[in-house]
Motif scaffolding. Structure first.
Motif, short mmCIF file in Angstrom:
data_model
loop_
_atom_site.label_atom_id
_atom_site.label_comp_id
_atom_site.label_asym_id
_atom_site.label_seq_id
_atom_site.Cartn_x
_atom_site.Cartn_y
_atom_site.Cartn_z
N ALA A 23 0.78 -1.23 -0.01
CA ALA A 23 -0.08 -0.03 0.08
C ALA A 23 0.90 1.27 -0.03
O ALA A 23 1.87 1.32 0.71
CB ALA A 23 -0.92 -0.05 1.28
N ALA A 24 0.63 2.07 -1.14
CA ALA A 24 1.56 3.31 -1.16
C ALA A 24 0.53 4.70 -0.87
O ALA A 24 -0.39 4.55 -0.93
CB ALA A 24 2.03 3.33 -2.62
N SER A 25 1.33 5.68 -0.42
CA SER A 25 0.79 6.92 -0.08
C SER A 25 1.76 7.96 -0.23
O SER A 25 3.04 7.71 -0.12
CB SER A 25 0.03 6.84 1.32
OG SER A 25 1.13 6.65 2.14
N THR A 28 1.78 10.48 -6.43
CA THR A 28 0.91 9.98 -7.45
C THR A 28 1.33 8.80 -7.91
O THR A 28 2.36 8.25 -8.56
CB THR A 28 0.96 10.91 -8.77
OG1 THR A 28 0.79 12.34 -8.43
CG2 THR A 28 -0.04 10.49 -9.98
N PHE A 29 0.40 7.73 -7.41
CA PHE A 29 0.94 6.16 -7.30
C PHE A 29 0.81 5.80 -8.85
O PHE A 29 1.67 5.05 -9.29
CB PHE A 29 -0.21 5.36 -6.58
CG PHE A 29 0.00 4.00 -6.74
CD1 PHE A 29 -0.84 3.36 -7.50
CD2 PHE A 29 0.83 3.29 -5.99
CE1 PHE A 29 -0.96 1.78 -7.73
CE2 PHE A 29 1.06 2.09 -6.03
CZ PHE A 29 0.23 1.09 -6.97
N SER A 30 0.04 6.07 -9.74
CA SER A 30 -0.16 5.69 -11.03
C SER A 30 1.18 6.17 -11.94
O SER A 30 1.60 5.57 -12.76
CB SER A 30 -1.49 6.25 -11.55
OG SER A 30 -1.38 7.67 -11.91
N ALA A 31 2.11 7.34 -11.59
CA ALA A 31 2.97 7.92 -12.16
C ALA A 31 4.19 7.13 -11.75
O ALA A 31 4.99 7.43 -12.34
CB ALA A 31 2.85 9.10 -12.19
N THR A 32 4.22 6.54 -10.62
CA THR A 32 5.44 6.30 -9.99
C THR A 32 5.94 4.38 -10.48
O THR A 32 5.14 3.66 -10.28
CB THR A 32 5.17 6.04 -8.26
OG1 THR A 32 5.06 7.51 -7.93
CG2 THR A 32 6.34 5.71 -7.77
N THR A 33 7.10 4.35 -10.61
CA THR A 33 7.79 3.21 -11.09
C THR A 33 7.89 2.56 -9.74
O THR A 33 8.52 3.36 -8.53
CB THR A 33 8.91 2.99 -11.92
OG1 THR A 33 8.61 3.71 -13.29
CG2 THR A 33 9.51 1.90 -12.10
N MET A 34 7.41 1.01 -9.77
CA MET A 34 7.39 0.45 -8.25
C MET A 34 7.95 -0.86 -8.31
O MET A 34 8.10 -1.38 -9.51
CB MET A 34 6.05 0.55 -7.42
CG MET A 34 5.63 1.89 -7.25
SD MET A 34 4.13 1.82 -6.29
CE MET A 34 4.77 1.13 -4.89
N ALA A 49 10.87 -7.85 -9.11
CA ALA A 49 9.97 -7.48 -10.12
C ALA A 49 9.88 -6.09 -10.07
O ALA A 49 9.76 -5.57 -8.97
CB ALA A 49 8.48 -8.50 -10.05
N GLY A 50 9.29 -5.37 -11.13
CA GLY A 50 9.02 -4.00 -11.26
C GLY A 50 7.63 -3.72 -12.04
O GLY A 50 7.27 -4.54 -12.91
N SER A 51 7.23 -2.60 -11.75
CA SER A 51 6.00 -2.25 -12.62
C SER A 51 6.56 -0.57 -12.85
O SER A 51 6.20 0.24 -11.89
CB SER A 51 4.81 -2.21 -11.94
OG SER A 51 3.77 -1.65 -12.52
N THR A 52 6.17 -0.36 -14.25
CA THR A 52 6.61 1.03 -14.38
C THR A 52 5.65 2.17 -14.27
O THR A 52 4.28 1.45 -14.20
CB THR A 52 6.89 1.24 -15.94
OG1 THR A 52 5.79 0.81 -17.01
CG2 THR A 52 8.17 0.30 -16.30
N GLY A 53 5.71 3.20 -13.91
CA GLY A 53 4.68 4.29 -13.81
C GLY A 53 3.93 4.41 -15.19
O GLY A 53 4.36 3.93 -16.15
N SER A 54 2.85 4.86 -15.14
CA SER A 54 2.01 5.46 -16.38
C SER A 54 1.34 4.02 -16.83
O SER A 54 0.16 4.00 -17.00
CB SER A 54 2.59 6.15 -17.11
OG SER A 54 3.08 7.53 -16.53
N ILE A 55 2.17 3.28 -17.66
CA ILE A 55 1.66 2.25 -18.53
C ILE A 55 1.77 0.98 -17.71
O ILE A 55 1.32 -0.23 -18.15
CB ILE A 55 2.30 1.97 -19.65
CG1 ILE A 55 3.98 1.96 -19.59
CG2 ILE A 55 1.96 3.30 -20.58
CD1 ILE A 55 4.45 1.64 -20.96
N SER A 74 -4.58 0.94 -9.17
CA SER A 74 -4.40 2.68 -8.82
C SER A 74 -5.55 3.13 -8.05
O SER A 74 -5.29 3.93 -7.41
CB SER A 74 -4.25 3.37 -10.15
OG SER A 74 -2.99 2.84 -10.76
N SER A 75 -6.68 2.43 -8.20
CA SER A 75 -7.76 2.91 -7.33
C SER A 75 -7.82 2.75 -6.02
O SER A 75 -8.33 3.26 -5.16
CB SER A 75 -9.15 2.29 -7.84
OG SER A 75 -9.03 0.88 -7.33
N LYS A 76 -6.81 1.73 -5.47
CA LYS A 76 -6.32 1.33 -4.11
C LYS A 76 -5.09 1.90 -3.73
O LYS A 76 -4.59 1.57 -2.61
CB LYS A 76 -6.64 -0.23 -3.81
CG LYS A 76 -7.94 -0.66 -4.01
CD LYS A 76 -8.09 -2.13 -3.62
CE LYS A 76 -9.51 -2.37 -3.95
NZ LYS A 76 -9.54 -4.07 -3.60
#
Length: 118
Positions: A23-25, A28-34, A49-55, A74-76
């Motif tokens: 859980a992130a806070s 802007t979660f959707s734009a952040t590479t995690m 493993a990773g997940s790029t921001g935006s796409i 992203s909703s959560k």
């Protein structure tokens, strides 16, 4: 600033599955590479493993390809790591991390323990 909180770790048997959540806070979660990292006893922390921001493009370490799946909601403001076909070598503390605008992994969660027994 980004705050990250992992959950979902535990003790499982080889061949079992487990899902971790992060859980992130604070950003802007959707734009952040995690990403997910892990550290086994006596070993250095390694990328999982990773997940790029935006796409939300995923990428994986060779050791987990085909077994682990990273996703995000992203909703959560939450990222997940679905781990299937776990083996003893997957035993580690798993950390959630996020990159800053310079692509540096500088935000870290506290970690969650995953133990796989044979």
């Amino acid at each position: 600033q980004v705050q990250l909180v992992e959950s979902g770790g535990g003790l499982v048997q080889a061949g079992d599955s487990l899902r971790l959540s992060c859980a992130a806070s604070g950003r802007t979660f959707s734009a952040t590479t995690m990403g997910w990292f892990r550290q086994a006893p006596g070993k250095e922390r390694e990328f999982v493993a990773g997940s790029t921001g935006s796409i939300s493009m995923p990428w994986y370490a060779d050791s987990v390809k085909g077994r682990f799946t990273v996703s995000r909601d992203s909703s959560k403001n939450t990222m997940y790591l679905q781990m299937n076909s776990l083996n003893v070598e997957d035993t580690a503390v798993y950390y959630c991390a996020a990159r800053n605008s310079r692509s540096e992994w500088i935000y870290w969660g506290q970690g969650t323990q995953v133990t796989v027994s044979s």
